[in-house]
Scaffold this motif. Structure first.
Motif, PDB file in Angstrom:
ATOM      1  N   THR A 184       0.813  -1.127  -0.005  1.00  0.00           N
ATOM      2  CA  THR A 184       0.249   0.054   0.031  1.00  0.00           C
ATOM      3  C   THR A 184       0.658   1.204   0.102  1.00  0.00           C
ATOM      4  O   THR A 184       1.694   1.252   0.687  1.00  0.00           O
ATOM      5  CB  THR A 184      -0.993  -0.076   1.231  1.00  0.00           C
ATOM      6  N   THR A 185       0.452   2.073  -0.741  1.00  0.00           N
ATOM      7  CA  THR A 185       1.188   3.192  -1.044  1.00  0.00           C
ATOM      8  C   THR A 185       0.781   4.329   0.273  1.00  0.00           C
ATOM      9  O   THR A 185      -0.440   4.598   0.429  1.00  0.00           O
ATOM     10  CB  THR A 185       1.159   4.196  -2.225  1.00  0.00           C
TER      11      THR A 185
ATOM     12  N   ASP B 280      -2.942   4.805  -0.709  1.00  0.00           N
ATOM     13  CA  ASP B 280      -3.483   4.350  -1.970  1.00  0.00           C
ATOM     14  C   ASP B 280      -3.251   2.743  -1.926  1.00  0.00           C
ATOM     15  O   ASP B 280      -2.203   2.279  -2.137  1.00  0.00           O
ATOM     16  CB  ASP B 280      -2.723   4.946  -2.966  1.00  0.00           C
TER      17      ASP B 280
END
Length: 219
Positions: free
Chosen positions: A137-138, A179
């Motif tokens: 996950t960013t 994100d």
């Protein structure tokens, strides 16, 4: 079927609890540095998965004896950052100085939170199925001020968590957004865990606490 979490992380336990599962906690006590050193030069994804597998393996004998019909989930998280001189995987800072240096470089940038997952299924005290994978996950970090950073470091929270921050705690003030899967950033990906459980023949809905999964009223 008992659900065993091979982790001392209160955040992982809280994620599971909010999602209808009250796990039995068994702490692995794995020497993460030793496991990492034995791997040689793994990719970041291979590293977090290997650490999760090591945690599951460490609790395996005790779980098999104590809970012969059970499923175990183990996780490990690290933050992958590119500070301009190439990608770097960072775990728990451990000290204020390390956490400060990392945050100075992280502030205003983005990183990829990687979480390795390992699932093991036991039947009659025998290990009958295993599954593993990782989630990425960013995370977008805020431009934290020196005053805010000093205050955050004083709390001690960032010292013992992957990447030196939390999403569900005080560190959430300094995360602009994510994100991907937020639960993975907290330490355990619910979507990935559901898929891994399904791959070993366990439907997640069968693990929900009786009568405790209920709709929340709007507002």
């Amino acid at each position: 079927m008992r659900f065993v979490l091979a982790s001392a992380s209160p955040a992982r336990r809280a994620v599971l609890g909010a999602a209808g599962i009250d796990p039995i906690v068994r702490v692995s006590g794995v020497d993460e540095d030793a496991v990492t050193a034995a791997l040689g030069d793994p990719t970041p994804t291979d590293l977090v998965v290997a650490l999760a597998e090591a945690k599951a393996e460490a609790v395996r004998p005790g779980v098999a004896a104590e809970f012969p019909d059970s499923v175990v989930i183990a996780c490990d998280s690290m933050l992958l950052m590119d500070f301009g001189d190439g990608p770097e995987v960072v775990g728990k800072p451990g000290t204020v100085d390390i956490a400060r240096r990392r945050w100075k470089r992280m502030a205003g940038g983005t990183g990829e939170l990687l979480t390795g997952h390992a699932v093991e299924l036991f039947s009659g005290g025998e290990l009958v199925a295993r599954a593993k994978d990782s989630a990425a996950t960013t995370v977008r970090f805020a431009d934290i001020t020196d005053e805010e950073l000093d205050a955050y470091l004083t709390t001690g929270e960032p010292l013992a968590v992957a990447g030196g921050f939390t999403l569900d705690g005080l560190g959430g003030w300094f995360v602009e957004g994510v994100d991907g899967d937020p639960s993975s950033v907290i330490g355990i990906s619910l979507p990935l865990t559901r898929k891994l459980l399904a791959s070993v023949g366990v439907g997640v809905v069968t693990l929900w606490r009786d009568q405790e999964v209920r709709a929340h009223p709007a507002g």
